[in-house]
Design an enzyme around this catalytic site. Sequence first.
Site, mmCIF file in Angstrom:
data_model
loop_
_atom_site.group_PDB
_atom_site.id
_atom_site.type_symbol
_atom_site.label_atom_id
_atom_site.label_comp_id
_atom_site.label_asym_id
_atom_site.label_seq_id
_atom_site.Cartn_x
_atom_site.Cartn_y
_atom_site.Cartn_z
ATOM 1 N N GLY A 49 -1.546 -26.297 -9.767
ATOM 2 C CA GLY A 49 -2.696 -26.120 -8.898
ATOM 3 C C GLY A 49 -2.736 -27.176 -7.827
ATOM 4 O O GLY A 49 -1.769 -27.910 -7.596
ATOM 5 N N GLY A 50 -3.888 -27.275 -7.154
ATOM 6 C CA GLY A 50 -4.028 -28.240 -6.091
ATOM 7 C C GLY A 50 -3.940 -29.672 -6.578
ATOM 8 O O GLY A 50 -3.566 -30.571 -5.829
ATOM 9 N N GLY A 92 -2.108 -30.753 -9.317
ATOM 10 C CA GLY A 92 -0.746 -31.056 -9.735
ATOM 11 C C GLY A 92 -0.265 -30.036 -10.746
ATOM 12 O O GLY A 92 -0.841 -28.961 -10.910
ATOM 13 N N LYS A 93 0.800 -30.366 -11.460
ATOM 14 C CA LYS A 93 1.361 -29.470 -12.457
ATOM 15 C C LYS A 93 0.576 -29.568 -13.762
ATOM 16 O O LYS A 93 -0.001 -30.603 -14.080
ATOM 17 C CB LYS A 93 2.826 -29.796 -12.691
ATOM 18 C CG LYS A 93 3.709 -29.544 -11.471
ATOM 19 C CD LYS A 93 5.149 -29.951 -11.725
ATOM 20 C CE LYS A 93 6.001 -29.713 -10.465
ATOM 21 N NZ LYS A 93 7.392 -30.157 -10.651
ATOM 22 N N VAL A 94 0.586 -28.470 -14.513
ATOM 23 C CA VAL A 94 -0.147 -28.394 -15.778
ATOM 24 C C VAL A 94 0.833 -28.069 -16.888
ATOM 25 O O VAL A 94 1.686 -27.186 -16.747
ATOM 26 C CB VAL A 94 -1.260 -27.323 -15.703
ATOM 27 C CG1 VAL A 94 -2.080 -27.327 -16.978
ATOM 28 C CG2 VAL A 94 -2.148 -27.562 -14.497
ATOM 29 N N LYS A 102 -3.265 -31.835 -17.211
ATOM 30 C CA LYS A 102 -3.156 -31.721 -15.758
ATOM 31 C C LYS A 102 -2.688 -33.072 -15.223
ATOM 32 O O LYS A 102 -3.435 -34.055 -15.225
ATOM 33 C CB LYS A 102 -4.500 -31.336 -15.147
ATOM 34 C CG LYS A 102 -5.042 -30.009 -15.657
ATOM 35 C CD LYS A 102 -6.364 -29.640 -15.005
ATOM 36 C CE LYS A 102 -6.149 -29.185 -13.592
ATOM 37 N NZ LYS A 102 -7.378 -28.587 -13.015
ATOM 38 N N ASP A 104 -16.271 -22.542 -6.757
ATOM 39 C CA ASP A 104 -14.980 -21.832 -6.806
ATOM 40 C C ASP A 104 -14.926 -20.928 -8.031
ATOM 41 O O ASP A 104 -13.949 -20.919 -8.779
ATOM 42 C CB ASP A 104 -13.813 -22.812 -6.817
ATOM 43 C CG ASP A 104 -12.483 -22.116 -6.486
ATOM 44 O OD1 ASP A 104 -12.518 -21.082 -5.794
ATOM 45 O OD2 ASP A 104 -11.432 -22.592 -6.926
#
Length: 902
Positions: free
Chosen positions: A582-583, A585-587, A601, A697
Amino acid sequence: MKHLDNWGRGDPCGSPWNGVLCFHETDNDGFLHVREIQLLNMNLSGTLAPEVGKFSHLNILDFMWNHITGSIPKEIGNLSNLTLLLLNGNQFSGSLPDELGSLANLDRLQVDENNLSGTLPKSYANMSNVKHFHLNNNSFSGQLPPEFSRLPKLVHLLVDNNNLSGILPPEYSALAYLSILQLDNNRFIGGEIPESYQNLSRLIKISLRNCSMEGAVPDLSQMANLSYIDLSWNNFTGPIPTNKLSDNVTTIDLSHNNLNGSIPESFSLLPALQMLSLENNSISGSIPAGIWQNKSFNATARLSVDLRYNSLSNISGDLNPPQNVTLRLRGNPVCNGANIQNIHLFCDSDAGGNGTIDPAASTACPITACPVDQHIEPVPDLEKCYCAAPIRIGYRLKSPSFTHFPPYIFAFKSYITHTLKMDHYQLSIDSYAWEKGPRLRMYLKLFPDVNNSRVFNVSELQYIRYIYTTWHFPGSDLFGPYELLNFTLLGPYSSVNLEAGKSGMSKGVLAGILVGVIASAAIASVLATVLIMRRKNRSRQFSRNNLSSKISIKIDGVKEFTFRELSQATCNFSYSAQVGRGGYGKVYKGILASGTTVAIKRAEERSLQGKREFLTEIQFLSRLHHRNLVSLVGYCGENGEQALVYEYMPNGTLRDWISDKCERTLNFVMRLRIALGAAKGILYLHTEANPPIFHRDIKASNILLDTNLTAKVADFGLSRLAPVMDDEGSVPHHISTIVKGTPGYLDPEYFLTHQLTDKSDVYSLGVVFLELLTGVPPILHGKNLVREVNAAQKSGSLFGIIDSRMGDYPSECVERFIALGLSCCQDKPEMRPSMTDVVRELEDVLQLLPESMAMSDNNTSRSSSSITTTTSFSNVSKYGRMASDVSGSDLTSTIMHSITPR
């Protein structure tokens, strides 16, 4: 109108929305490896930010036919691989940046039809590979740079409709490949056409209309390829040169000058001549009838001879031109010749003579033979009656070398179809019209091969558009430069996504660049699809080196993990453990030493915060405790790392479950309970969280499902604290903020005013409700779910859009659920219910369920293994299928859903 919105952080992107398109460098997935940006005719507005210069691998930059303002960023000069720079048809202002002269690989520069001014940069002489300069229809001033003569490959120089002055550089005679020189409507006061221009052996067209030029008309007979001469509306004097011009000449326009002498007899020897205009001069002597008598006319040929307002007194030959000839003689002494038969036909009006009507395309079957409501129609020029679905293309010839198109239609169709590898019958010219310039605008229809299919497949559509948008048509001396105005897909093509499988730009980048339309307040909710990325707005960026010391804080209920613990839980953050991105970083899916499964996250460098900001966020998230919110388990803040650890959601996102790609499905009662759970989680954020929070959101991919399919709202990275009491004890009902959210779910009022309220979340949740009932994403192939459901309700076809995979449902419950969703999606916030009212209505609908249905669902929802499985679906959704470009929540499982058609 769509807008180039702000994306990222820092000035200007970190400031309130100002219509700036900002780009930020990313890794191999992002901007550095983007090769094409093509946003033709998308109604975009705003300005182009300097960060565009970071697209170091870019080959094509295409923003044609939008409403972009501001200056052209000088940073574009950094794009050393750029071959096409297409910015025409906008509202750019200011001067052309000198730095663009560094674009050594540029083939085509199109900045025409803008508001640009200043002088033409001499540095552009360094564009060693440029072939096309389209600078027309601006406000450039000063002299044409003589340095342009060093451009070894220049083919087209279009600088008409500007404020240029000075003289025509004699040095341009060195442009060995120049074929079109179009400089109309400038101010070369007192200038002459240099004699050296006779050396331009490849010149096809010279157009210097209304340029305040003087001197004699040059002898152009040495130009073997010349087809088009326009020197009208100047101050040329003396006689017309008598040497015979090229047999290719179609157009001679010397009108509105001060020419004298006679009409050269050599004009009678031009077989391709379509127009001869000598109007408003002082030409005397006889009219040579051989101009039309020596021509062989076919059905499509036409000749216009305009000799009005001269001193012509006689005609050498019979005055009996064919029907294909238009002859105008008004204002000459010859019109007083009473003994000349039929003279009144050519003298009594400015119209004069007879012309031809262009033949219409024919077809072997009537249009009623095809289902026109499906945009399927007869294929013209085909001996048999056959119906097929065309694609429609808006197309314009910017500087053709003729004035009458019909004689060249066959050649034009051959030119197009040969390049597209099609048969001649597959191209139909639906209509065409001459525009000021003169330019030839036309609308084309391309039909599929009738031997294979009634429709084009996706690969064929992609190929056709590729040829048009990358200027792969071979150079044509006759037709000159062209431009694509639109590429329209209707009927069976309306749901085609031509970007599918395109490797040039990642979905994240497209989501950041493609933006929404606001046509009116009534449909703002449909078209408020703005460039909005899931990024936190930060005032600074930090590197891991700046955060090498350990971040630590004691928070009840939140565990502090070491980097080693998280590394072990994810097998050193291996690729196989990654479940999302996502915005932030990586999960990663991680299994702690205790055996607990978590979602981790891990912040990428661009998302790193200061120590204080990071700890403040942890404290903020740790205070949120509700059954319908995803819980924070812990964090890590050592070794320059920042990571958040959440509870893991094994059943993925709501979007996964209602997608038509999911093998399993949810029945109506399950969907109703999920809606209620999500509403309760948001109600907690609005009314019970301390301080209250607006999520901003809410979407189906941010509603996660646990083992028992309990809905949990996730992703507070975009959340904002609600307004707090001021010094006078009052609480404002909104906060002003940068617009963030997800296209299709975004409250149109929030988008327009930048005022975020609790009703903004209500709107987004209403879209989720409609999505739950239909299974359709909020925006699909240009259709907006809110608008489609509204239309279905008004037309009485509401149950026709319900997701057929829900199984049985009470109609009264569905009607109330839909009514609630539409009520939440009212354009005006004051017309929407509060979140308290939303929860209450959902509980009332749940109470309406038959007891057997409610009890059955209670038993089913206790175990995900009991979820309804649908193996076949007989009903096809009217909206089709779409793979979402918007990344959802990152705290999901690695469930792989098999694709089952609807």
